[in-house]
Design an enzyme around this catalytic site. Structure first.
Site, PDB file in Angstrom:
ATOM      1  N   ARG A 171      -0.612  -0.519  -9.942  1.00 26.33           N
ATOM      2  CA  ARG A 171      -1.475  -0.709  -8.748  1.00 26.33           C
ATOM      3  C   ARG A 171      -0.179  -0.099  -7.363  1.00 26.33           C
ATOM      4  NH1 ARG A 171      -5.405  -3.867  -7.657  1.00 26.33           N
ATOM      5  NH2 ARG A 171      -4.315  -4.662  -5.860  1.00 26.33           N
ATOM      6  N   ARG A 175       7.965   5.655  -4.096  1.00 27.42           N
ATOM      7  CA  ARG A 175       8.036   6.904  -3.091  1.00 27.42           C
ATOM      8  C   ARG A 175       9.434   7.249  -2.917  1.00 27.42           C
ATOM      9  NH1 ARG A 175       4.510   4.268   0.667  1.00 27.42           N
ATOM     10  NH2 ARG A 175       2.531   4.155  -0.231  1.00 27.42           N
ATOM     11  N   ARG A 247      -5.878 -16.734 -12.734  1.00 24.36           N
ATOM     12  CA  ARG A 247      -4.942 -17.535 -12.149  1.00 24.36           C
ATOM     13  C   ARG A 247      -5.568 -17.872 -10.927  1.00 24.36           C
ATOM     14  NH1 ARG A 247      -0.420 -19.119 -14.085  1.00 24.36           N
ATOM     15  NH2 ARG A 247       0.996 -18.527 -12.741  1.00 24.36           N
ATOM     16  N   ARG A 277       4.437 -15.405  -2.045  1.00 21.34           N
ATOM     17  CA  ARG A 277       4.695 -14.516  -0.762  1.00 21.34           C
ATOM     18  C   ARG A 277       4.088 -15.592   0.426  1.00 21.34           C
ATOM     19  NH1 ARG A 277      -0.185 -10.217  -1.852  1.00 21.34           N
ATOM     20  NH2 ARG A 277      -1.931 -11.683  -2.308  1.00 21.34           N
ATOM     21  N   GLU A 298       2.195 -18.521  -0.634  1.00 18.31           N
ATOM     22  CA  GLU A 298       1.088 -18.562  -1.591  1.00 18.31           C
ATOM     23  C   GLU A 298       1.840 -19.042  -2.826  1.00 18.31           C
ATOM     24  OE1 GLU A 298      -0.998 -14.775  -2.470  1.00 18.31           O
ATOM     25  OE2 GLU A 298      -1.254 -14.754  -0.303  1.00 18.31           O
ATOM     26  N   TYR A 346     -10.057  -7.004 -12.138  1.00 18.22           N
ATOM     27  CA  TYR A 346      -9.256  -7.259 -10.775  1.00 18.22           C
ATOM     28  C   TYR A 346      -9.504  -5.954  -9.863  1.00 18.22           C
ATOM     29  CZ  TYR A 346      -4.273  -7.579  -8.682  1.00 18.22           C
ATOM     30  OH  TYR A 346      -3.477  -7.923  -7.702  1.00 18.22           O
ATOM     31  N   ASP A 348     -10.476  -4.118  -6.228  1.00 12.23           N
ATOM     32  CA  ASP A 348     -10.247  -4.374  -4.753  1.00 12.23           C
ATOM     33  C   ASP A 348     -11.632  -4.006  -3.946  1.00 12.23           C
ATOM     34  OD1 ASP A 348      -7.631  -4.323  -4.803  1.00 12.23           O
ATOM     35  OD2 ASP A 348      -7.464  -2.116  -5.108  1.00 12.23           O
TER      36      ASP A 348
HETATM   37  N1  UDP Z   1       4.497  -7.162  -7.775  1.00 14.67           N
HETATM   38  C1  UDP Z   1       5.673  -7.318  -7.873  1.00 14.67           C
HETATM   39  N2  UDP Z   1       6.583  -7.615  -6.664  1.00 14.67           N
HETATM   40  C2  UDP Z   1       6.146  -7.569  -5.598  1.00 14.67           C
HETATM   41  C3  UDP Z   1       4.705  -7.179  -5.364  1.00 14.67           C
HETATM   42  C4  UDP Z   1       4.114  -6.991  -6.411  1.00 14.67           C
HETATM   43  O1  UDP Z   1       6.132  -7.473  -8.991  1.00 14.67           O
HETATM   44  O2  UDP Z   1       7.039  -7.768  -4.592  1.00 14.67           O
HETATM   45  C5  UDP Z   1       3.657  -7.107  -8.847  1.00 14.67           C
HETATM   46  C6  UDP Z   1       3.161  -8.166  -9.258  1.00 14.67           C
HETATM   47  O3  UDP Z   1       2.806  -8.278 -10.684  1.00 14.67           O
HETATM   48  C7  UDP Z   1       1.760  -7.979  -8.777  1.00 14.67           C
HETATM   49  C8  UDP Z   1       1.490  -6.526  -8.921  1.00 14.67           C
HETATM   50  O4  UDP Z   1       2.783  -6.006  -8.635  1.00 14.67           O
HETATM   51  O5  UDP Z   1       0.747  -8.850  -9.416  1.00 14.67           O
HETATM   52  C9  UDP Z   1       0.352  -5.955  -8.117  1.00 14.67           C
HETATM   53  O6  UDP Z   1       0.678  -6.318  -6.791  1.00 14.67           O
HETATM   54  P1  UDP Z   1      -0.380  -6.174  -5.535  1.00 14.67           P
HETATM   55  O7  UDP Z   1       0.538  -6.345  -4.196  1.00 14.67           O
HETATM   56  O8  UDP Z   1      -1.240  -5.235  -5.665  1.00 14.67           O
HETATM   57  O9  UDP Z   1      -0.979  -7.811  -5.480  1.00 14.67           O
HETATM   58  P2  UDP Z   1      -2.265  -8.316  -4.950  1.00 14.67           P
HETATM   59  O10 UDP Z   1      -1.726  -8.358  -3.369  1.00 14.67           O
HETATM   60  O11 UDP Z   1      -3.451  -7.818  -5.305  1.00 14.67           O
HETATM   61  O12 UDP Z   1      -1.947  -9.839  -5.287  1.00 14.67           O
END
Ligand code: UDP
Length: 381
Positions: A171, A175, A247, A277, A298, A346, A348
């Site tokens: 996901r 870059r 989860r 976060r 969170e 999962y 979007d």
């Molecule tokens: N992830 C991570 N570190 C970060 C952000 C994301 O390891 O700082 C990993 C984590 O396993 C997460 C996945 O990347 O479940 C997808 O992140 P995304 O931001 O898409 O998650 P969402 O916002 O859908 O919770």
């Protein structure tokens, strides 16, 4: 025909409208006291901030059909989502980009130099990555994996990244430019009036009746020619094979007089920090101005029977259970399963809307004589 729809999130609302537009009668049952599912937004009384009650939702898509659709129901304001992460007492930019690489390694590499530098760290012996950790080691190497992904992922999913599918990491882009927009899609936006207003407008159509705070029980099912179920797949079957794993999230509210983060989302990569976060919601509406602030820490944990399911886990044992439910669904009559919970994926928001439009088209085609209504309208599980 008379349709009963369980759930007033995007899936249920989009299908309800299509069916009503085609002249059918639709009753939507929503167990919560509001529509829009987990995208629900509401004004916080104290600060006036538009809060995403079940966590941040940022709209992004490359699907023109979906983009046109959502613009038909609200004013979508361009919004480039940017995320920072705090690791070891320092702040870095996500997703991993040239600045993140230069910050972490204290260098001033050009794009080509950074590509070569990361290639040296990446594990070239990994062919097709078998899990999340291998995916990370193959593409970003160990130092970056350990800093940004290991701790966060272990907190988010409650297990070692070696046990998780590689697809979760796919996901996120890596870059070799200074572009730090979180998503790559051409359309990225926030609804000026929030998601709930959009879903209310989708549902505001002759032929649709919405029943809030009402479960779509077995008794009700009998009153309709066909049901659309956007609740958890296993719940339709009364969990007869066991519960699919999810989860859930706990949100801890922070009230602050001023600006807490300076951005909308700050991740915390260290495993020792118990939350994943913090989101500060006034930054999701940069066109508004608010003195006071409300933010949320969170915490992710295993989802119990009374918790809200957020992320489907989809590990091997869940997949086995899922297959049992999919077989049962093929045999079930007069019901179609859609959406994140109904198909246990999962998803979007843009994919959710796209799949709902496809399902509605499929149902309408079936009604006009091109075959029976299917239990699913997705190409893969
Ligand atoms: N992830 C991570 N570190 C970060 C952000 C994301 O390891 O700082 C990993 C984590 O396993 C997460 C996945 O990347 O479940 C997808 O992140 P995304 O931001 O898409 O998650 P969402 O916002 O859908 O919770």
């Amino acid at each position: 025909m008379k349709f009963g729809i369980a759930g007033a999130g995007f899936s249920g609302a989009v299908i309800a409208r299509r069916l009503a537009e085609a002249g059918h009668t639709v009753d939507v049952y929503e167990s919560r006291d509001h529509v829009a599912g987990n995208c629900h937004t509401e004004r916080d009384a104290d600060t006036g901030v538009l809060v995403h009650r079940y966590g941040p939702h940022i709209f992004h898509t490359d699907d023109e059909r979906v983009w046109d659709y959502i613009n038909g129901f609200g004013d979508m304001v361009p919004f480039n989502h940017r995320v920072r992460t705090t690791v070891g007492g320092r702040v870095y930019l996500l997703p991993v980009n040239l600045l993140t690489i230069n910050q972490l390694f204290e260098k001033a590499l050009s794009p080509d130099e950074a590509r070569a530098f990361i290639a040296e760290q990446a594990d070239a012996t990994i062919g097709e990555p078998a899990n999340f950790e291998e995916q990370a080691l193959k593409f970003v190497g160990r130092p970056m994996y350990e800093a940004f992904f290991y701790g966060y992922t272990k907190k988010q999913w409650g297990m070692e990244p070696t046990e998780l599918p590689a697809s979760i990491l796919k996901r996120l882009p890596v870059r070799f430019t200074y572009e730090d927009s979180y998503f790559n899609h051409p359309h990225q936006a926030m609804p000026r009036g929030g998601y709930t207003e959009i879903v209310e407008r989708i549902l505001d159509r002759e032929g649709i009746t919405v029943h809030l705070s009402t479960r779509y029980t077995e008794d009700l099912r009998g009153e309709y020619d066909h049901s659309i179920w956007t609740g958890p797949l296993d719940a339709w079957f009364d969990y007869r094979f066991g519960r699919l794993g999810y989860r859930t999230l706990d949100f801890e509210e922070i009230r602050y007089d001023g600006d807490l983060l300076g951005c909308s989302v700050m991740n915390f990569g260290d495993y020792e920090v118990p939350f994943t976060r913090i989101s500060e919601h006034k930054h999701f509406a940069p066109w508004e101005s608010h003195e006071k602030s409300v933010a949320f820490r969170e915490y992710a944990r295993e989802c119990g029977p009374d918790d809200i399911p957020y992320y489907p886990i989809r590990l091997a044992n869940d997949k086995t259970l899922l297959n049992q439910y999919l077989e049962a669904a093929e045999d079930a009559e007069h019901v179609t399963f859609v959406g994140r919970l109904g198909t246990y994926r999962y998803l979007d928001m843009d994919k959710t809307i796209a799949e709902a439009l496809t399902a509605a088209d499929g149902i309408l085609a079936a009604i006009s004589g091109r075959g029976p209504i299917a239990p699913f309208y997705v190409t893969s599980h």
